[in-house]
Design a protein around this motif. Structure first.
Motif, PDB file in Angstrom:
ATOM      1  N   TRP A  81     110.900 -66.943  32.046  1.00 17.97           N
ATOM      2  CA  TRP A  81     110.454 -65.575  31.837  1.00 17.97           C
ATOM      3  C   TRP A  81     110.296 -65.321  30.343  1.00 17.97           C
ATOM      4  N   ALA A  82     109.377 -64.459  29.995  1.00 16.04           N
ATOM      5  CA  ALA A  82     109.168 -64.110  28.593  1.00 16.04           C
ATOM      6  C   ALA A  82     108.612 -62.697  28.515  1.00 16.04           C
ATOM      7  N   GLY A  83     108.840 -62.050  27.374  1.00 22.29           N
ATOM      8  CA  GLY A  83     108.273 -60.730  27.149  1.00 22.29           C
ATOM      9  C   GLY A  83     108.982 -59.596  27.843  1.00 22.29           C
ATOM     10  N   LYS A 113     116.370 -60.340  28.086  1.00 26.01           N
ATOM     11  CA  LYS A 113     115.213 -60.560  27.221  1.00 26.01           C
ATOM     12  C   LYS A 113     114.299 -61.669  27.738  1.00 26.01           C
ATOM     13  N   GLY A 114     114.532 -62.118  28.947  1.00 23.29           N
ATOM     14  CA  GLY A 114     113.736 -63.207  29.495  1.00 23.29           C
ATOM     15  C   GLY A 114     114.401 -64.555  29.299  1.00 23.29           C
ATOM     16  N   ASP A 115     114.667 -64.928  28.031  1.00 23.61           N
ATOM     17  CA  ASP A 115     115.318 -66.206  27.760  1.00 23.61           C
ATOM     18  C   ASP A 115     116.810 -66.050  27.490  1.00 23.61           C
ATOM     19  N   GLY A 140     116.883 -72.219  25.218  1.00 23.09           N
ATOM     20  CA  GLY A 140     115.687 -72.377  24.401  1.00 23.09           C
ATOM     21  C   GLY A 140     115.648 -73.762  23.797  1.00 23.09           C
TER      22      GLY A 140
END
Length: 267
Positions: A81-83, A113-115, A140
């Motif tokens: 997930w991102a963004g 935050k997604g990550d 990450g």
């Protein structure tokens, strides 16, 4: 899952009256989605149960090796997930941290935050006392990381130690502060690389099964013996006197460090 009220506004979409159940876990609350910032949401949610292991799997992939037991050596999963910028207040009847049972009546804030996901301002009842803390889990570049800070005030020591003969080997109250952090390419590597420090403060400490004041009883047993006195002849009497009582220690402060996943107490 049911939604009692759904209202759209110019700047946000608000969803209230959420009431549902997933995998036997009931949840309810309200959320607001920012229309000008895709992926941004706020709100409040209440759950029957929140499991830290589930949050870990969400960010890192498998936590446990189901085939062989123990922690997983599978490489950390890439963030899918991102963004996102999600910040919600959460409550749970039970929060399971993975050790020493559940935190009851937990309240806190979750930021996703997604990550990475952070559980902050954690508060609830744990081990007979009051718990507070923060947990941050993320991934990450093929590596996972964890940062956590835990505090317990006025905990029940008997709930943390093992039992013998149906009763805990020690009793008293305790305060605990502890910070830990780690990173690694798998959950097992993260556990093996854990570092941190903390302090445990014990009050009204009583250790059962050993009596440091047993010397007079041992001497009396020796004086009552007839014939030759040897270690073998007094062993049972000495063990009975020393191991059947208890020792009142009182107040003890124990600082400790964690290095390479191993806890070491300092004098």
């Amino acid at each position: 899952t049911s939604i009692e009220n759904h209202c759209a506004f110019v700047d946000a979409v608000s969803v209230s009256g959420i009431d549902g159940r997933a995998d036997g876990n009931a949840f309810s609350g309200a959320l607001a989605f920012d229309r000008k910032a895709p992926g941004k949401a706020t709100g409040d949610l209440a759950f029957d149960t929140i499991d830290l292991g589930w949050l870990g799997e969400m960010m890192l992939g498998p936590v446990h090796n189901l085939a062989e037991g123990g922690l997983s050596a599978t490489p950390v999963a890439l963030a899918g997930w991102a963004g996102f910028d999600v910040a919600v207040g959460v409550k749970a009847k039970q929060f399971w941290p993975g050790v020493y049972g559940a935190v009851s009546d937990m309240a806190g804030k979750v930021s996703w935050k997604g990550d990475q996901i952070e559980l902050s301002e954690l508060a609830g009842g744990w081990l007979g006392g009051k718990a507070d803390g923060r947990v941050l889990i993320g991934s990450g570049d093929g590596s996972g990381f964890l940062q956590t800070k835990i505090g317990i005030t006025d905990g029940d020591l008997a709930s943390t130690v093992w039992s013998k003969g149906g009763s805990a080997i020690a009793s008293g109250r305790f305060d605990l502060t502890m910070s830990m952090e780690t990173s690694g390419t798998s959950v097992r590597a993260m556990a093996e690389g854990m570092t941190g420090s903390g302090t445990a403060t014990l009050r009204d400490l009583v250790v059962k099964g050993i009596d440091t004041g047993a010397l007079p009883a041992v001497i009396s047993a020796v004086d009552a013996k007839r014939g030759e006195i040897s270690p073998a002849s007094i062993e049972k009497d000495a063990a009975r006197a020393i191991l059947s009582g208890e020792t009142k220690i009182g107040h003890v402060t124990v600082p400790f460090n964690i290095a390479g996943g191993t806890l070491r107490a300092q004098n």
